[in-house]
Scaffold this motif. Sequence first.
Motif, PDB file in Angstrom:
ATOM      1  N   MET A 216      96.493  43.207  54.322  1.00  0.00           N
ATOM      2  CA  MET A 216      97.189  43.835  53.201  1.00  0.00           C
ATOM      3  C   MET A 216      98.409  44.607  53.675  1.00  0.00           C
ATOM      4  O   MET A 216      98.439  45.151  54.771  1.00  0.00           O
ATOM      5  CB  MET A 216      96.225  44.783  52.475  1.00  0.00           C
ATOM      6  N   GLU A 217      99.375  44.672  52.760  1.00  0.00           N
ATOM      7  CA  GLU A 217     100.603  45.399  53.048  1.00  0.00           C
ATOM      8  C   GLU A 217     100.695  46.652  52.204  1.00  0.00           C
ATOM      9  O   GLU A 217     100.377  46.624  51.015  1.00  0.00           O
ATOM     10  CB  GLU A 217     101.819  44.501  52.771  1.00  0.00           C
ATOM     11  N   TYR A 218     101.062  47.732  52.823  1.00  0.00           N
ATOM     12  CA  TYR A 218     101.498  48.941  52.134  1.00  0.00           C
ATOM     13  C   TYR A 218     102.758  49.371  52.867  1.00  0.00           C
ATOM     14  O   TYR A 218     102.977  48.949  54.004  1.00  0.00           O
ATOM     15  CB  TYR A 218     100.413  50.026  52.204  1.00  0.00           C
TER      16      TYR A 218
ATOM     17  N   GLU B 143     101.606  38.955  61.347  1.00  0.00           N
ATOM     18  CA  GLU B 143     102.949  38.475  61.006  1.00  0.00           C
ATOM     19  C   GLU B 143     103.178  38.603  59.514  1.00  0.00           C
ATOM     20  O   GLU B 143     104.184  39.138  59.059  1.00  0.00           O
ATOM     21  CB  GLU B 143     103.120  37.017  61.443  1.00  0.00           C
ATOM     22  N   HIS B 144     102.214  38.088  58.742  1.00  0.00           N
ATOM     23  CA  HIS B 144     102.362  38.057  57.287  1.00  0.00           C
ATOM     24  C   HIS B 144     102.515  39.478  56.720  1.00  0.00           C
ATOM     25  O   HIS B 144     103.422  39.742  55.931  1.00  0.00           O
ATOM     26  CB  HIS B 144     101.139  37.368  56.672  1.00  0.00           C
ATOM     27  N   GLU B 145     101.639  40.364  57.130  1.00  0.00           N
ATOM     28  CA  GLU B 145     101.664  41.708  56.538  1.00  0.00           C
ATOM     29  C   GLU B 145     102.891  42.496  56.993  1.00  0.00           C
ATOM     30  O   GLU B 145     103.465  43.249  56.214  1.00  0.00           O
ATOM     31  CB  GLU B 145     100.366  42.461  56.834  1.00  0.00           C
ATOM     32  N   PHE B 146     103.306  42.305  58.239  1.00  0.00           N
ATOM     33  CA  PHE B 146     104.542  42.994  58.632  1.00  0.00           C
ATOM     34  C   PHE B 146     105.728  42.432  57.836  1.00  0.00           C
ATOM     35  O   PHE B 146     106.618  43.177  57.413  1.00  0.00           O
ATOM     36  CB  PHE B 146     104.836  42.910  60.136  1.00  0.00           C
ATOM     37  N   GLY B 147     105.733  41.124  57.625  1.00  0.00           N
ATOM     38  CA  GLY B 147     106.822  40.506  56.856  1.00  0.00           C
ATOM     39  C   GLY B 147     106.999  41.159  55.493  1.00  0.00           C
ATOM     40  O   GLY B 147     108.105  41.259  54.965  1.00  0.00           O
ATOM     41  N   HIS B 148     105.886  41.629  54.935  1.00  0.00           N
ATOM     42  CA  HIS B 148     105.951  42.303  53.634  1.00  0.00           C
ATOM     43  C   HIS B 148     106.718  43.625  53.693  1.00  0.00           C
ATOM     44  O   HIS B 148     107.081  44.167  52.644  1.00  0.00           O
ATOM     45  CB  HIS B 148     104.553  42.570  53.098  1.00  0.00           C
ATOM     46  N   GLN B 149     106.938  44.169  54.875  1.00  0.00           N
ATOM     47  CA  GLN B 149     107.772  45.375  54.933  1.00  0.00           C
ATOM     48  C   GLN B 149     109.170  45.047  54.407  1.00  0.00           C
ATOM     49  O   GLN B 149     109.869  45.912  53.903  1.00  0.00           O
ATOM     50  CB  GLN B 149     107.861  45.919  56.366  1.00  0.00           C
TER      51      GLN B 149
ATOM     52  N   ASP C 288     107.709  37.989  46.515  1.00  0.00           N
ATOM     53  CA  ASP C 288     107.201  38.712  47.694  1.00  0.00           C
ATOM     54  C   ASP C 288     106.296  37.789  48.515  1.00  0.00           C
ATOM     55  O   ASP C 288     106.562  37.524  49.675  1.00  0.00           O
ATOM     56  CB  ASP C 288     106.506  40.028  47.306  1.00  0.00           C
ATOM     57  N   GLU C 289     105.237  37.251  47.892  1.00  0.00           N
ATOM     58  CA  GLU C 289     104.305  36.429  48.664  1.00  0.00           C
ATOM     59  C   GLU C 289     104.940  35.149  49.197  1.00  0.00           C
ATOM     60  O   GLU C 289     104.714  34.761  50.329  1.00  0.00           O
ATOM     61  CB  GLU C 289     103.069  36.079  47.815  1.00  0.00           C
ATOM     62  N   GLY C 290     105.715  34.486  48.355  1.00  0.00           N
ATOM     63  CA  GLY C 290     106.243  33.182  48.736  1.00  0.00           C
ATOM     64  C   GLY C 290     107.369  33.255  49.747  1.00  0.00           C
ATOM     65  O   GLY C 290     107.382  32.519  50.738  1.00  0.00           O
ATOM     66  N   ILE C 291     108.331  34.144  49.500  1.00  0.00           N
ATOM     67  CA  ILE C 291     109.431  34.275  50.464  1.00  0.00           C
ATOM     68  C   ILE C 291     108.857  34.775  51.791  1.00  0.00           C
ATOM     69  O   ILE C 291     109.260  34.338  52.867  1.00  0.00           O
ATOM     70  CB  ILE C 291     110.539  35.188  49.897  1.00  0.00           C
ATOM     71  N   ASN C 292     107.846  35.633  51.701  1.00  0.00           N
ATOM     72  CA  ASN C 292     107.177  36.101  52.913  1.00  0.00           C
ATOM     73  C   ASN C 292     106.435  34.967  53.621  1.00  0.00           C
ATOM     74  O   ASN C 292     106.363  34.920  54.844  1.00  0.00           O
ATOM     75  CB  ASN C 292     106.204  37.226  52.555  1.00  0.00           C
ATOM     76  N   GLN C 293     105.888  34.058  52.843  1.00  0.00           N
ATOM     77  CA  GLN C 293     105.184  32.910  53.438  1.00  0.00           C
ATOM     78  C   GLN C 293     106.179  31.998  54.158  1.00  0.00           C
ATOM     79  O   GLN C 293     105.863  31.412  55.190  1.00  0.00           O
ATOM     80  CB  GLN C 293     104.442  32.146  52.334  1.00  0.00           C
TER      81      GLN C 293
ATOM     82  N   THR D 152     102.248  30.438  44.418  1.00  0.00           N
ATOM     83  CA  THR D 152     103.108  31.558  44.804  1.00  0.00           C
ATOM     84  C   THR D 152     103.357  31.584  46.304  1.00  0.00           C
ATOM     85  O   THR D 152     104.478  31.805  46.733  1.00  0.00           O
ATOM     86  CB  THR D 152     102.514  32.914  44.372  1.00  0.00           C
ATOM     87  N   TYR D 153     102.317  31.358  47.098  1.00  0.00           N
ATOM     88  CA  TYR D 153     102.495  31.425  48.556  1.00  0.00           C
ATOM     89  C   TYR D 153     103.088  30.121  49.092  1.00  0.00           C
ATOM     90  O   TYR D 153     104.213  30.068  49.571  1.00  0.00           O
ATOM     91  CB  TYR D 153     101.153  31.655  49.264  1.00  0.00           C
ATOM     92  N   SER D 154     102.269  29.058  48.995  1.00  0.00           N
ATOM     93  CA  SER D 154     102.605  27.848  49.752  1.00  0.00           C
ATOM     94  C   SER D 154     103.747  27.058  49.128  1.00  0.00           C
ATOM     95  O   SER D 154     104.616  26.557  49.836  1.00  0.00           O
ATOM     96  CB  SER D 154     101.367  26.973  49.884  1.00  0.00           C
TER      97      SER D 154
ATOM     98  N   LEU E 209      95.040  36.015  52.344  1.00  0.00           N
ATOM     99  CA  LEU E 209      96.021  37.048  52.715  1.00  0.00           C
ATOM    100  C   LEU E 209      96.696  37.610  51.473  1.00  0.00           C
ATOM    101  O   LEU E 209      97.063  36.869  50.579  1.00  0.00           O
ATOM    102  CB  LEU E 209      97.110  36.455  53.608  1.00  0.00           C
ATOM    103  N   ALA E 210      96.874  38.904  51.441  1.00  0.00           N
ATOM    104  CA  ALA E 210      97.546  39.503  50.285  1.00  0.00           C
ATOM    105  C   ALA E 210      99.028  39.665  50.572  1.00  0.00           C
ATOM    106  O   ALA E 210      99.445  39.588  51.702  1.00  0.00           O
ATOM    107  CB  ALA E 210      96.940  40.834  49.958  1.00  0.00           C
TER     108      ALA E 210
END
Length: 643
Positions: free
Chosen positions: A332-334, A358-364, A381-386, A447-449, A642-643
Amino acid sequence: MELLCRRICLIAFAVLLAASVVAQNSPLSERVVDYQITGDYNARTHTLDATEVLTYTNRTGTTLDKFPFHLYLNAFQPKSTWMTEAERTGQRDSEKGEPWEDKHSGSSEVKSLEIVGSGDVTKQMKFVAPDDGNTDDHTVFEIALPKPLPPGQSVQFRIHFVAKFPEVVARTGYKRDFLMAGQWFPKVGVWWNGAWNCHQFHASTEFFADFGTYDVKLTLPAKWNVGGSGVQTGAKDNGNGTQTVSFHAEDVHDFAWTADPTTKVVEDSIKLSGGTVKIRMLMQPGHMGSAGRYMDALKGTMRKFDEWIGPYPYPQITVVDPPHGGSGAGGMEYPTLITADTSWWVPKALLEPEAVVEHEFGHQYWYGMVATNEFENAWMDEGINQYTEAKIMDALYGKNTSNINSRIATIGERGTDRASYVPTADRDPLSRPAWLYVDGSSYGATTYSKTALMMLTLENLIGEKNVLHGLHVYFDRYKFKHPTPGEFTSTMNEAVGQNLDWYWKQAIYGTETLDDRILSAGSERLDWYNKADEKKGVTVYHSEVTVHRRGTFDLPVVLEAKFDDGSTVLERWDGKDRWHRFTWDSKAKLVSAEIDPDHGNLLDRDPFNNSWTEKTDRRATGKLAGYFTLLTQWMAQMLSWLA
Ligand SMILES: [Zn+2]
């Protein structure tokens, strides 16, 4: 001379110091909100008794007469919208039809609400359900202001609330003594596009909030390790078995914290273009074997974001490693705080701990700084991060080995994204609000893939450099803002110097899918009526490849054809009609043909019908396809939460 030099040096030093103080204090964001929260955590009942003072500055340009607030923890009640949706359709960590137990219960109870200067307004609080009208859903309340708030003015709310945490679910809650406190305080909605945006909490939705500053002071058991968004600014042992720990965070839109008596603290730092960033990891003692893997993945990811997208402007990043059985808090990302996930057994060949970090840091970047509306535009957020996950995992761990890298099998990010996208490709458009998807698998896969594959396929059309440059421009323009899908697409169009609306229209707003295939192929003598024997290098052949476009997604097609004289030709078709026939008359016979020879069109639902060879062994191809699909689906399943 010496004195003068010293004086000049002193002045220069003072100027530099002043400049650095200014630089530290100058806000990066609009700072609409300022939260001062003081709370007491009762580790036995998993409750927090707290007072929140929220100062809201009206930067909307319009007079505001009411305010909506989220009470996210009220989602964890049997008749809430979140729980009803999770029970009916299933959710990542709440199976369809799971029986209700007390440990699933969470709540956020407002004991009193005062508008400073106007008095107590607790009785005027009104629960609302803007999305589904569910009167049993208490995740959003509204309060009318006794006096409307003109533009540029501030209002202060003083809220006494009690938060009761559930056993870890939806990335918040406790597991034994471990606590991950997410979405734990009354949070004001966002004035966005001329209206309040404050959705109910749904089983598939995430969050949306305004930027500002947070000062959080928590009293909890002494000697427990505590982590939070921002930086720790103080810690005091109260001498009665408790401690009080303070945190400060600025230019963020949320605040999360964690506490645990047994974690081990691993600290390090990394020097990037924006300065040195402190890394603080709170590790479960049984997971120390993963600490190095988390750290390497985190540093590699931070360097790539710095190089491709932009600088990380915060002084610290905190990584929380949830305990065994606490995966509901993992992945999770905060803002400036992420949760990882691993177990004591994860083999090196399975790059799950790396992918999560990688994924959760990308959400920063995609959520933390470019703070899009996660309720309505989850793909942003989820897709561009993916997509950046695929780019970075591939760069760090190899294109075909970035998810599984063992002697018997290797799979990269593209493989797992395709495995989740293909089965649900035609159900929901990216542009659909998260809670309106047909089900959880379509939401996750789309949204993700699908977004990741849309961006990777765009690389194939306009070049990798162009796509990354476009994203960099988009980040730079919209960091600390709340961009819309239209602002994303118009920025990309502008940055790459091409109008890609034809592509966005299908990929973002439509459910069009495509499956290009070779319908037929082969060669025959041009002089078929001639009874003389064929002669290599003399006989002229007529060769054909017919390409059939199944589905309705228009995308240009590239065909590679190989002939028995060793020659290869590349042909193009705009992909607009239903089918197209390529023909050649030459002194060579066709030996093979392949659509999309670079394998760059990742939106094609079935790549196994993209090629033809003179001696195709259909059975072998089919078998290989089945094996590949099974393996990638298994890995996609593992990463899908993954969130
Ligand atoms: Zn995510």
